[in-house]
Design a protein around this motif. Structure first.
Motif, PDB file in Angstrom:
ATOM      1  N   GLY A 234       0.810  -1.198   0.000  1.00 50.55           N
ATOM      2  CA  GLY A 234       0.000   0.000   0.000  1.00 50.55           C
ATOM      3  C   GLY A 234       0.845   1.251   0.000  1.00 50.55           C
ATOM      4  O   GLY A 234       2.058   1.205   0.152  1.00 50.55           O
ATOM      5  N   ALA A 235       0.194   2.384  -0.166  1.00 52.62           N
ATOM      6  CA  ALA A 235       0.922   3.641  -0.287  1.00 52.62           C
ATOM      7  C   ALA A 235       0.947   4.444   1.008  1.00 52.62           C
ATOM      8  O   ALA A 235       1.719   5.376   1.138  1.00 52.62           O
ATOM      9  CB  ALA A 235       0.302   4.495  -1.390  1.00 52.62           C
ATOM     10  N   SER A 236       0.089   4.102   1.956  1.00 53.23           N
ATOM     11  CA  SER A 236      -0.030   4.914   3.168  1.00 53.23           C
ATOM     12  C   SER A 236       0.836   4.342   4.275  1.00 53.23           C
ATOM     13  O   SER A 236       0.489   3.350   4.915  1.00 53.23           O
ATOM     14  CB  SER A 236      -1.499   4.959   3.626  1.00 53.23           C
ATOM     15  N   TYR A 237       1.996   4.946   4.493  1.00 52.58           N
ATOM     16  CA  TYR A 237       2.848   4.529   5.593  1.00 52.58           C
ATOM     17  C   TYR A 237       2.376   5.206   6.876  1.00 52.58           C
ATOM     18  O   TYR A 237       1.888   6.325   6.870  1.00 52.58           O
ATOM     19  CB  TYR A 237       4.298   4.924   5.320  1.00 52.58           C
ATOM     20  N   ASP A 238       2.545   4.497   7.970  1.00 52.35           N
ATOM     21  CA  ASP A 238       2.240   5.104   9.254  1.00 52.35           C
ATOM     22  C   ASP A 238       3.347   6.090   9.626  1.00 52.35           C
ATOM     23  O   ASP A 238       4.418   6.105   9.027  1.00 52.35           O
ATOM     24  CB  ASP A 238       2.123   4.013  10.324  1.00 52.35           C
ATOM     25  N   LEU A 282       5.128   7.227  19.874  1.00 54.51           N
ATOM     26  CA  LEU A 282       3.741   7.097  19.421  1.00 54.51           C
ATOM     27  C   LEU A 282       3.692   6.830  17.926  1.00 54.51           C
ATOM     28  O   LEU A 282       4.389   7.486  17.149  1.00 54.51           O
ATOM     29  CB  LEU A 282       2.971   8.391  19.739  1.00 54.51           C
ATOM     30  N   VAL A 283       2.869   5.864  17.505  1.00 53.47           N
ATOM     31  CA  VAL A 283       2.648   5.565  16.087  1.00 53.47           C
ATOM     32  C   VAL A 283       1.209   5.897  15.743  1.00 53.47           C
ATOM     33  O   VAL A 283       0.273   5.469  16.421  1.00 53.47           O
ATOM     34  CB  VAL A 283       2.935   4.078  15.770  1.00 53.47           C
ATOM     35  N   VAL A 284       1.027   6.680  14.683  1.00 55.77           N
ATOM     36  CA  VAL A 284      -0.316   7.057  14.234  1.00 55.77           C
ATOM     37  C   VAL A 284      -0.378   6.906  12.716  1.00 55.77           C
ATOM     38  O   VAL A 284       0.638   6.739  12.044  1.00 55.77           O
ATOM     39  CB  VAL A 284      -0.656   8.520  14.620  1.00 55.77           C
ATOM     40  N   SER A 285      -1.582   6.969  12.178  1.00 52.76           N
ATOM     41  CA  SER A 285      -1.735   6.940  10.728  1.00 52.76           C
ATOM     42  C   SER A 285      -1.333   8.294  10.151  1.00 52.76           C
ATOM     43  O   SER A 285      -1.279   9.304  10.864  1.00 52.76           O
ATOM     44  CB  SER A 285      -3.177   6.615  10.346  1.00 52.76           C
ATOM     45  N   ARG A 286      -1.065   8.317   8.867  1.00 52.29           N
ATOM     46  CA  ARG A 286      -0.639   9.554   8.219  1.00 52.29           C
ATOM     47  C   ARG A 286      -1.702  10.647   8.357  1.00 52.29           C
ATOM     48  O   ARG A 286      -1.378  11.821   8.512  1.00 52.29           O
ATOM     49  CB  ARG A 286      -0.351   9.283   6.736  1.00 52.29           C
ATOM     50  N   LYS A 287      -2.976  10.257   8.339  1.00 53.38           N
ATOM     51  CA  LYS A 287      -4.057  11.231   8.408  1.00 53.38           C
ATOM     52  C   LYS A 287      -4.161  11.888   9.789  1.00 53.38           C
ATOM     53  O   LYS A 287      -4.743  12.959   9.926  1.00 53.38           O
ATOM     54  CB  LYS A 287      -5.390  10.560   8.053  1.00 53.38           C
ATOM     55  N   GLU A 288      -3.619  11.217  10.806  1.00 59.81           N
ATOM     56  CA  GLU A 288      -3.752  11.729  12.172  1.00 59.81           C
ATOM     57  C   GLU A 288      -2.613  12.666  12.574  1.00 59.81           C
ATOM     58  O   GLU A 288      -2.693  13.306  13.626  1.00 59.81           O
ATOM     59  CB  GLU A 288      -3.798  10.553  13.163  1.00 59.81           C
ATOM     60  N   VAL A 289      -1.572  12.768  11.763  1.00 61.69           N
ATOM     61  CA  VAL A 289      -0.369  13.496  12.174  1.00 61.69           C
ATOM     62  C   VAL A 289      -0.666  14.957  12.502  1.00 61.69           C
ATOM     63  O   VAL A 289      -0.281  15.466  13.563  1.00 61.69           O
ATOM     64  CB  VAL A 289       0.720  13.400  11.090  1.00 61.69           C
ATOM     65  N   HIS A 290      -1.345  15.670  11.596  1.00 64.75           N
ATOM     66  CA  HIS A 290      -1.586  17.092  11.807  1.00 64.75           C
ATOM     67  C   HIS A 290      -2.462  17.339  13.038  1.00 64.75           C
ATOM     68  O   HIS A 290      -2.251  18.308  13.781  1.00 64.75           O
ATOM     69  CB  HIS A 290      -2.225  17.714  10.568  1.00 64.75           C
ATOM     70  N   SER A 305       9.111  17.700  19.134  1.00 67.30           N
ATOM     71  CA  SER A 305       8.562  16.511  18.490  1.00 67.30           C
ATOM     72  C   SER A 305       9.319  16.213  17.191  1.00 67.30           C
ATOM     73  O   SER A 305       9.703  17.133  16.455  1.00 67.30           O
ATOM     74  CB  SER A 305       7.068  16.691  18.162  1.00 67.30           C
ATOM     75  N   VAL A 306       9.503  14.943  16.921  1.00 63.78           N
ATOM     76  CA  VAL A 306      10.111  14.469  15.675  1.00 63.78           C
ATOM     77  C   VAL A 306       9.123  13.516  15.011  1.00 63.78           C
ATOM     78  O   VAL A 306       8.591  12.609  15.666  1.00 63.78           O
ATOM     79  CB  VAL A 306      11.452  13.750  15.927  1.00 63.78           C
ATOM     80  N   VAL A 307       8.865  13.724  13.718  1.00 65.53           N
ATOM     81  CA  VAL A 307       7.962  12.863  12.952  1.00 65.53           C
ATOM     82  C   VAL A 307       8.760  12.190  11.851  1.00 65.53           C
ATOM     83  O   VAL A 307       9.482  12.838  11.106  1.00 65.53           O
ATOM     84  CB  VAL A 307       6.805  13.672  12.329  1.00 65.53           C
ATOM     85  N   THR A 308       8.633  10.878  11.755  1.00 67.91           N
ATOM     86  CA  THR A 308       9.326  10.138  10.704  1.00 67.91           C
ATOM     87  C   THR A 308       8.426   9.030  10.187  1.00 67.91           C
ATOM     88  O   THR A 308       7.401   8.698  10.802  1.00 67.91           O
ATOM     89  CB  THR A 308      10.650   9.551  11.239  1.00 67.91           C
ATOM     90  N   ASP A 309       8.789   8.439   9.044  1.00 65.19           N
ATOM     91  CA  ASP A 309       7.990   7.360   8.464  1.00 65.19           C
ATOM     92  C   ASP A 309       8.186   6.071   9.247  1.00 65.19           C
ATOM     93  O   ASP A 309       9.297   5.720   9.643  1.00 65.19           O
ATOM     94  CB  ASP A 309       8.392   7.109   7.004  1.00 65.19           C
TER      95      ASP A 309
END
Length: 330
Positions: A234-238, A282-290, A305-309
């Protein structure tokens, strides 16, 4: 490796039939991609069918699918002898079905035997699908179609044989990584295409586009691999967040009560301050990041905070752990 667990499912179950149907559909899509968009334009996208395209330019009376059998059958026999039960029946059937389907479809879409030998795109479907005026578009379309077909097959824990088997053999006997073995095998095929088709070695006639065909072939290989990866993963990485804040309790309530997730505290020490603190993992879906970052800003504007794939996430709330032997894109 191929997961043979699925082969033990009851023959009457829908999942068993669905899996086999998807294998044949995937092989048919892949075969159509070769017949309509790869073979007529002499792209050489590695593998046994790429080798078949090269040899067809030397022996035009033999179809590309037939060359596929010439390579695949000995490779499959070798794989069965070497790997035994690890080599699945689904792969054997997929590898046997695809070349035959390509041969039959080729004869259906060209008007006569001479056209089958030449594979002239101007004769394909009476010239209604001649894309020789835009080779880049043609190789992209062909790569996507072939990739979708391969992806469907691999999702059912099968492969179409060919360089996959070469990679397995090189890994076992030469200690070469599986992916590297496939790359080496495909590289030899592409190089042979450059010599035979691009520069006319052995035929005395350089093919259309000359060495540019090799560049189109490399584009085809890359796009096909990306499409297969998309089909599998799939294309949506967490997204993975590391959060350093002094307002831990408020963030904990937000994550558990509002976000309905859990997280992990990681013991950390500030390099400058020397103070011990807990960092939130914490791990979230891409849609939840913002949404999460906005809430962190509201709770503690001074938070770090640091955000990575997160390429793959397994466990409760995410993907189930794969079965042993499951095929992956990477």
């Amino acid at each position: 490796m191929v997961n043979t667990k699925a082969l033990l499912e009851p023959m009457g179950s829908w999942s068993w039939w669905r899996s086999w149907i998807l294998i044949f559909v995937g092989c048919s899509i892949m075969g159509a991609g070769f017949v309509f968009f790869i073979n007529p334009y002499n792209f050489v996208p590695g593998g046994v069918y790429g080798a078949g395209i090269v040899l067809h330019n030397i022996f035009p009376s033999i179809q590309i699918g037939t060359f596929g059998y010439m390579f695949d059958v000995p490779l499959m026999i070798t794989a069965v002898l070497v790997f035994g039960g690890q080599f699945g029946a689904r792969t054997v059937l997929a590898a046997l079905y695809t070349p035959g389907f390509m041969n039959i479809l080729t004869r259906l879409v060209y008007p006569n035997e001479e056209a089958v030998h030449s594979l002239d795109p101007a004769l394909l479907l009476g010239g209604r699908l001649d894309l020789s005026g835009d080779m880049l578009l043609t190789c992209i379309i062909g790569a996507v179609v072939v990739g979708v077909g391969q992806g469907l097959v691999v999702r059912q824990q099968a492969t179409t044989g060919g360089t996959d088997i070469v990679g397995m053999l090189l890994q076992k006997f030469a200690g070469i990584k599986f992916s590297t073995g496939i790359l080496l095998a495909d590289g030899v095929v592409v190089l042979s295409g450059l010599l035979v088709i691009g520069f006319g070695l052995g035929t005395g006639d350089a093919g259309q586009g000359g060495w540019m065909l090799t560049l189109y072939s490399l584009i085809t290989i890359y796009i096909t691999s990306r499409v297969v990866a998309y089909m599998l993963d799939g294309a949506s990485y967490d997204k993975l967040l590391f959060i350093n804040s002094t307002r831990q309790e408020e963030l904990r309530r937000f994550i558990i009560e509002d976000l309905d997730r859990s997280a992990t505290y990681i013991k950390a020490t500030g390099m400058y301050s020397g103070r011990d603190n807990d960092m939130i993992f914490l791990v979230v879906s891409r849609k939840e990041v913002h949404h999460v970052l906005g809430k962190i800003r509201d709770i503690d504007p001074r938070a770090f905070s640091v955000v990575t794939d997160a390429y793959d996430t397994y466990g409760e709330g995410f993907k189930p752990f794969p079965d042993k032997g499951t095929i992956h894109a990477e």
